[in-house]
Scaffold this active site. Structure first.
Site, mmCIF file in Angstrom:
data_model
loop_
_atom_site.group_PDB
_atom_site.id
_atom_site.type_symbol
_atom_site.label_atom_id
_atom_site.label_comp_id
_atom_site.label_asym_id
_atom_site.label_seq_id
_atom_site.Cartn_x
_atom_site.Cartn_y
_atom_site.Cartn_z
ATOM 1 N N LYS A 1 -9.905 0.651 -5.756
ATOM 2 C CA LYS A 1 -11.335 0.524 -6.061
ATOM 3 C C LYS A 1 -11.627 -0.672 -6.961
ATOM 4 O O LYS A 1 -12.761 -1.147 -6.997
ATOM 5 C CB LYS A 1 -11.865 1.803 -6.706
ATOM 6 C CG LYS A 1 -11.354 2.100 -8.091
ATOM 7 C CD LYS A 1 -11.923 3.402 -8.629
ATOM 8 C CE LYS A 1 -11.421 3.716 -10.026
ATOM 9 N NZ LYS A 1 -11.827 2.722 -11.031
ATOM 10 N N ARG B 1 -22.612 3.176 -10.000
ATOM 11 C CA ARG B 1 -22.658 4.002 -8.788
ATOM 12 C C ARG B 1 -22.871 5.476 -9.154
ATOM 13 O O ARG B 1 -23.751 6.143 -8.602
ATOM 14 C CB ARG B 1 -21.346 3.843 -8.008
ATOM 15 C CG ARG B 1 -21.173 4.820 -6.848
ATOM 16 C CD ARG B 1 -19.775 4.735 -6.267
ATOM 17 N NE ARG B 1 -18.745 4.997 -7.265
ATOM 18 C CZ ARG B 1 -18.373 6.204 -7.664
ATOM 19 N NH1 ARG B 1 -18.948 7.285 -7.137
ATOM 20 N NH2 ARG B 1 -17.429 6.362 -8.572
#
Length: 318
Positions: free
Chosen positions: A84, A135
């Site tokens: 990620k 996010r």
């Protein structure tokens, strides 16, 4: 370099990074008897700057640039990353050589002991929830506007210490990181993907290496996991098409269904007022096409305008 000689791994110094890197080291040594694997550790920009929100200091290679420089200088053959954290566009001369089997990619809630009777949806109004991820912030603001979200920095253990000291009532973390650190007991609640889609590549490790070094590629190939690779390539293509980074409110969820990869994606505004979500599926042998198609579908629904506004808001000052 012969097939069974030595291999140098560039790694961050954080506890989680070392757990992940040492796992890769052990697996490679087990798969290749006689191979000597050493670890070259260093701190990255993301490890050094802890008093500024991640989004304010940029996210392109925040945890990877220094490791990549080691490889380009010939001081290491591979680097182990939390996938990620690895940008979708890599420096010239480097490539993503392997993606390992994925741990649980879900976001989870950890709580201060005083809040052990609550779940995220029942936390009292004004409860302080720590997260460094835009996010997570955007999605949780959308679903739980009554909660107060505060930025939190530092490694996982540092964040948990701040939680237990009462600086936060809850923390949003990745299940995979807690599990790898032997801290699964701190998972109070697994957050459903209907509430929080995870980060692109979350839960998987990416092994970056010098492009076209066939000996190294052959050595690390034993750790490649086909299903995870197909899912993560679709996710990374989705992110690349949206021109986002790991600090932009873009979330995904993916699955393998027979010979298809199924990808769900979302883009949200920072204030949580607007959230666009859709799904796309297609053949596993072309996962990047699936990601691109989903990104284009979200753009048609207004995602581009949302992202343009976000980039203008969080882009670091020159």
């Amino acid at each position: 370099m012969s097939q069974a000689s030595c291999l140098r791994i560039a790694s961050r110094r954080s506890q989680l990074a070392m757990v992940q890197t040492n796992w890769v080291k052990a697996e490679l040594e087990k798969a290749h008897p006689g191979l000597q694997v050493s670890v070259e550790t260093m701190a990255t920009q993301g490890d050094k700057v802890l008093d500024v929100a991640l989004a304010k200091i940029g996210d392109k290679g925040l945890f990877t640039k220094e490791l990549e420089a080691r490889m380009l200088l010939g001081e290491a053959e591979i680097a182990v990353h939390s996938l990620k954290d690895l940008p979708t566009a890599l420096p010239e001369g480097l490539m993503l050589g392997c993606i390992t089997a994925r741990e649980d990619p879900a976001d989870v809630l950890a709580v201060n002991g005083r809040f052990s009777q609550y779940r995220l949806e029942t936390m009292p109004e004004g409860s302080r929830i720590g997260t460094s991820s835009l996010r997570r912030l955007a999605q949780l603001r959308y679903h739980y506007p009554h909660l107060v979200f505060k930025d939190v920095r530092g490694n996982v253990l540092t964040r948990l210490e701040k939680l237990d000291a009462g600086l936060y009532d809850g923390l949003i973390l990745a299940a995979a990181g807690l599990e790898r650190l032997g801290l699964a007991r701190r998972i109070h609640q697994v957050i459903a993907p209907e509430i929080s889609l995870h980060a692109v590549g979350q839960g998987a490790l990416g092994i970056e290496c010098v492009a076209d070094n066939q000996e190294v590629l052959e050595q690390i190939r034993v750790l490649n996991h086909g299903a995870t690779r197909d899912r993560c390539l679709a996710e990374r293509a989705f992110l690349r098409e949206l021109e986002g980074g790991c600090q932009v409110p873009i979330g995904v969820n993916s699955a393998i269904n027979g010979e298809d990869v199924v990808l769900t994606g979302m883009v949200a505004s920072l204030d949580g007022q607007t959230l666009i979500r859709d799904q796309c599926h297609g053949p596993r042998h072309t996962p990047e096409v699936v990601g691109q198609q989903l990104a284009l579908a979200l753009k048609d629904q207004g995602a581009a305008a949302i992202l343009e506004e976000i980039f203008a808001t969080v882009r670091p000052e020159a």
